[in-house]
Design a protein around this motif. Structure first.
Motif, PDB file in Angstrom:
ATOM      1  N   ALA A 211       0.811  -1.231   0.000  1.00 27.65           N
ATOM      2  CA  ALA A 211       0.000   0.000   0.000  1.00 27.65           C
ATOM      3  C   ALA A 211       0.840   1.274   0.000  1.00 27.65           C
ATOM      4  O   ALA A 211       0.415   2.306  -0.511  1.00 27.65           O
ATOM      5  CB  ALA A 211      -0.938   0.003   1.203  1.00 27.65           C
ATOM      6  N   VAL A 212       2.059   1.212   0.577  1.00 27.84           N
ATOM      7  CA  VAL A 212       2.890   2.415   0.687  1.00 27.84           C
ATOM      8  C   VAL A 212       3.847   2.566  -0.498  1.00 27.84           C
ATOM      9  O   VAL A 212       3.970   3.646  -1.076  1.00 27.84           O
ATOM     10  CB  VAL A 212       3.695   2.404   2.010  1.00 27.84           C
ATOM     11  CG1 VAL A 212       4.613   3.630   2.083  1.00 27.84           C
ATOM     12  CG2 VAL A 212       2.753   2.384   3.197  1.00 27.84           C
ATOM     13  N   ASP A 213       4.501   1.478  -0.883  1.00 27.52           N
ATOM     14  CA  ASP A 213       5.556   1.564  -1.909  1.00 27.52           C
ATOM     15  C   ASP A 213       5.223   0.856  -3.224  1.00 27.52           C
ATOM     16  O   ASP A 213       6.019   0.898  -4.166  1.00 27.52           O
ATOM     17  CB  ASP A 213       6.872   0.980  -1.358  1.00 27.52           C
ATOM     18  CG  ASP A 213       7.359   1.758  -0.134  1.00 27.52           C
ATOM     19  OD1 ASP A 213       7.352   2.999  -0.190  1.00 27.52           O
ATOM     20  OD2 ASP A 213       7.725   1.113   0.870  1.00 27.52           O
ATOM     21  N   GLY A 214       4.075   0.200  -3.311  1.00 26.52           N
ATOM     22  CA  GLY A 214       3.754  -0.543  -4.531  1.00 26.52           C
ATOM     23  C   GLY A 214       4.485  -1.873  -4.562  1.00 26.52           C
ATOM     24  O   GLY A 214       5.051  -2.319  -3.558  1.00 26.52           O
ATOM     25  N   ASN A 215       4.498  -2.523  -5.726  1.00 30.29           N
ATOM     26  CA  ASN A 215       5.183  -3.814  -5.869  1.00 30.29           C
ATOM     27  C   ASN A 215       5.646  -3.990  -7.315  1.00 30.29           C
ATOM     28  O   ASN A 215       5.533  -3.066  -8.129  1.00 30.29           O
ATOM     29  CB  ASN A 215       4.264  -4.964  -5.430  1.00 30.29           C
ATOM     30  CG  ASN A 215       2.940  -4.998  -6.207  1.00 30.29           C
ATOM     31  OD1 ASN A 215       2.855  -4.490  -7.325  1.00 30.29           O
ATOM     32  ND2 ASN A 215       1.924  -5.594  -5.614  1.00 30.29           N
ATOM     33  N   GLU A 216       6.149  -5.177  -7.642  1.00 29.42           N
ATOM     34  CA  GLU A 216       6.691  -5.398  -8.987  1.00 29.42           C
ATOM     35  C   GLU A 216       5.607  -5.315 -10.062  1.00 29.42           C
ATOM     36  O   GLU A 216       5.881  -4.889 -11.187  1.00 29.42           O
ATOM     37  CB  GLU A 216       7.414  -6.754  -9.068  1.00 29.42           C
ATOM     38  CG  GLU A 216       6.541  -7.953  -8.747  1.00 29.42           C
ATOM     39  CD  GLU A 216       7.311  -9.268  -8.802  1.00 29.42           C
ATOM     40  OE1 GLU A 216       7.929  -9.527  -9.847  1.00 29.42           O
ATOM     41  OE2 GLU A 216       7.276 -10.009  -7.812  1.00 29.42           O
ATOM     42  N   TYR A 217       4.388  -5.688  -9.724  1.00 32.12           N
ATOM     43  CA  TYR A 217       3.287  -5.562 -10.687  1.00 32.12           C
ATOM     44  C   TYR A 217       3.083  -4.094 -11.070  1.00 32.12           C
ATOM     45  O   TYR A 217       2.881  -3.761 -12.241  1.00 32.12           O
ATOM     46  CB  TYR A 217       1.980  -6.111 -10.104  1.00 32.12           C
ATOM     47  CG  TYR A 217       1.915  -7.621  -9.963  1.00 32.12           C
ATOM     48  CD1 TYR A 217       2.267  -8.463 -11.017  1.00 32.12           C
ATOM     49  CD2 TYR A 217       1.459  -8.200  -8.780  1.00 32.12           C
ATOM     50  CE1 TYR A 217       2.189  -9.846 -10.891  1.00 32.12           C
ATOM     51  CE2 TYR A 217       1.376  -9.585  -8.636  1.00 32.12           C
ATOM     52  CZ  TYR A 217       1.740 -10.403  -9.696  1.00 32.12           C
ATOM     53  OH  TYR A 217       1.652 -11.762  -9.580  1.00 32.12           O
ATOM     54  N   VAL A 218       3.113  -3.214 -10.068  1.00 30.25           N
ATOM     55  CA  VAL A 218       2.924  -1.773 -10.304  1.00 30.25           C
ATOM     56  C   VAL A 218       4.022  -1.248 -11.226  1.00 30.25           C
ATOM     57  O   VAL A 218       3.756  -0.471 -12.158  1.00 30.25           O
ATOM     58  CB  VAL A 218       2.915  -0.991  -8.973  1.00 30.25           C
ATOM     59  CG1 VAL A 218       2.850   0.519  -9.244  1.00 30.25           C
ATOM     60  CG2 VAL A 218       1.749  -1.421  -8.098  1.00 30.25           C
ATOM     61  N   GLU A 219       5.257  -1.681 -10.966  1.00 31.95           N
ATOM     62  CA  GLU A 219       6.382  -1.230 -11.793  1.00 31.95           C
ATOM     63  C   GLU A 219       6.210  -1.680 -13.241  1.00 31.95           C
ATOM     64  O   GLU A 219       6.531  -0.940 -14.180  1.00 31.95           O
ATOM     65  CB  GLU A 219       7.711  -1.750 -11.227  1.00 31.95           C
ATOM     66  CG  GLU A 219       8.074  -1.164  -9.856  1.00 31.95           C
ATOM     67  CD  GLU A 219       7.988   0.358  -9.816  1.00 31.95           C
ATOM     68  OE1 GLU A 219       8.558   1.008 -10.721  1.00 31.95           O
ATOM     69  OE2 GLU A 219       7.338   0.898  -8.892  1.00 31.95           O
ATOM     70  N   LYS A 220       5.701  -2.895 -13.427  1.00 25.89           N
ATOM     71  CA  LYS A 220       5.458  -3.405 -14.786  1.00 25.89           C
ATOM     72  C   LYS A 220       4.395  -2.569 -15.499  1.00 25.89           C
ATOM     73  O   LYS A 220       4.516  -2.280 -16.692  1.00 25.89           O
ATOM     74  CB  LYS A 220       5.009  -4.868 -14.735  1.00 25.89           C
ATOM     75  CG  LYS A 220       6.136  -5.848 -14.434  1.00 25.89           C
ATOM     76  CD  LYS A 220       5.610  -7.273 -14.371  1.00 25.89           C
ATOM     77  CE  LYS A 220       6.746  -8.264 -14.048  1.00 25.89           C
ATOM     78  NZ  LYS A 220       6.235  -9.644 -13.889  1.00 25.89           N
TER      79      LYS A 220
END
Length: 363
Positions: A211-220
Motif C-alpha cells: 500500500a505504501v511503496d507498490g510492488n513489482e506488478y505496479v512497476e510493470k
C-alpha cells in the motif's frame, strides 16, 4: 463530468466504488456481479475548505463533487457483444474519463477470470476490445468520407487523411489518446466520440503490504504505459474497504498510521480523477456558506459565474478576485481589501485553481 471505473471482472472495481462513494454496490467473488452501472457523487477532499471554514465560520460548507460510475466487468469478445459487451461499451462511451482497475496482488482465494494474475495481459484485453470498437466506428465513417473525398471535396479529403491515420494506429494496437493531432484534425476526431481518446488513469489494486511503496506488478504497469500519457496510481482496495467500515475518525487515523499511510488512498484517487477530468475549483466564502465550485481548467470569469447561475454569466460585469493564499495569510476579505490585494477582473480573465471570487452582474 463522469469518470468510469472499468476493468476485468473480479479485480476490485465495485469494492473501490464503495470506498469512493460509500454507496454499497454489490461485490462478489464471481464475474458479472455488476450489471447495471452504479453512479456515485463523490466529494473531492480539499484541505483548503477546512482552512476557509476555520476563518469564516460559515453556517455550512459545500465541497466540490465528481461523478464516479462503476461499470460491469469486461471480457474478451466484448466488442462483438460477448458477456455484457454491448452494455459495457455503451456505458463507458457516456463517461468523460476512465479509471482502469488492474489486479496487482496475489490471493488464491479470489478467482481470476483468466486463471492467473497478470495486469499487463489484463490491460491489453480491455485495450484491444476498446480499440476494436473504435476501429469499427472509424471504418464506418471512413466509408462515407471516402466517397466524398473522391469528388474532390477538400474538407472530406482532410478528414479522410486524419481518419486513415487513426485507423492505422488502432490496427497496430495504439489507443487514440497516444496520438498527436492539430486543432483542425481534432475537430474531425471529436465527432466520432471514440472511447480510446478518453483520458485514463490506471489504478493498481495491491495488497496491504504494497500500500505504501507498490510492488513489482505496479512497476510493470508503469513501464507498459510510459508512452500513453496516462497516470498510474496504486492503492490497497481491500485495506481501503476496512478503513471505510470504521465509523470513528480517531480509529481511522490509527488504522492509516499502522498501514503507513498519511491519508486514505481513495482521497488521492478522487483528487486525481478530478484533475483527469480537466477540472479545477474556485471558492465563494460568506457567513451563510463556504463553497467549492467546479469548473473546467481554462474557463473564463463569466463561465465560472455561470456555474452558480446562468444569469450571472449573461449579465456579467466584473469579478472580484482574491488569491487563496493571500486570503489565508491576511485572514479576512476586509483585511485583503485594506492591503490592496483584491483584484477586479473582466470577461477575459482566466480563472485559476483556488481563486476566491465575488461576481457583479446585471440582468
Amino acid at each position: 463530468m463522469k469518470a468510469g471505473i472499468v476493468g476485468l471482472p473480479n479485480v476490485g472495481k465495485s469494492t473501490l466504488f464503495n470506498c469512493l462513494s460509500n454507496a454499497k454496490a454489490q461485490s462478489a467473488n464471481f464475474p458479472f456481479c455488476t450489471i447495471e452501472p452504479n453512479i456515485g457523487v463523490v466529494n473531492v477532499p480539499d484541505s483548503r475548505l477546512e482552512k476557509l471554514e476555520a476563518l469564516v465560520n460559515p453556517e455550512r460548507v459545500v465541497p466540490a463533487t465528481v461523478e464516479i460510475v462503476d461499470i460491469a466487468g469486461l471480457v474478451k469478445g466484448a466488442s462483438k457483444g460477448e458477456g455484457l459487451g454491448n452494455q459495457f461499451l455503451a456505458n463507458i462511451r457516456e463517461t468523460d474519463a476512465i479509471l482502469h482497475v488492474l489486479r496487482c496482488f496475489n490471493n488464491d482465494n479470489i478467482i481470476h477470470v483468466d486463471g492467473s494474475v497478470d495486469p499487463i495481459r489484463d490491460k491489453e484485453t480491455i485495450d484491444i476490445e476498446l480499440q476494436l470498437k473504435d476501429l469499427e466506428t472509424v471504418e464506418k465513417r471512413l466509408e462515407r468520407v471516402k466517397k466524398l473525398a473522391k469528388t474532390g471535396n477538400k474538407e472530406a479529403q482532410a478528414e479522410f487523411e486524419v481518419l486513415d491515420k487513426v485507423k492505422t494506429s488502432l490496427e497496430q494496437g495504439v489507443s487514440v489518446r497516444a496520438l498527436n493531432f492539430t486543432e483542425k484534425e481534432m475537430e474531425f476526431v471529436k465527432l466520432l466520440q471514440l472511447i480510446t481518446i478518453k483520458p485514463v488513469m490506471y489504478v493498481c489494486n495491491v495488497d496491504e503490504e504494497a500500500a505504501v511503496d507498490g510492488n513489482e506488478y505496479v512497476e510493470k504497469v508503469k513501464e507498459a504505459v510510459k508512452n500513453e500519457n496516462a497516470e498510474v496510481l496504486f492503492l490497497a482496495v481491500g485495506t481501503e474497504a476496512d478503513i471505510n467500515e470504521l465509523e470513528d475518525y480517531e480509529e481511522r487515523k490509527e488504522f492509516l498510521s499502522d498501514a503507513g499511510l498519511s491519508e486514505p488512498g481513495a482521497a488521492k484517487l478522487i483528487r486525481s480523477a478530478y484533475q483527469l477530468l480537466n477540472l479545477q475549483t474556485y471558492f465563494t466564502a460568506g457567513v451563510k456558506e463556504v463553497r467549492a465550485w467546479t469548473i473546467n481548467i481554462g474557463d473564463t470569469a463569466p463561465q465560472a459565474a455561470g456555474v452558480i447561475h446562468t444569469d450571472f454569466e449573461k449579465g456579467f460585469i466584473r469579478a472580484e478576485v482574491i488569491k487563496y493564499d493571500t486570503y489565508v495569510a491576511l485572514g479576512s476579505e476586509a483585511k485583503v481589501k485594506e492591503a490592496g490585494k483584491l483584484s477586479v477582473e473582466g470577461k477575459e480573465y482566466i480563472v485559476q485553481d483556488g481563486d476566491m471570487m465575488n461576481f457583479r452582474f446585471n440582468v
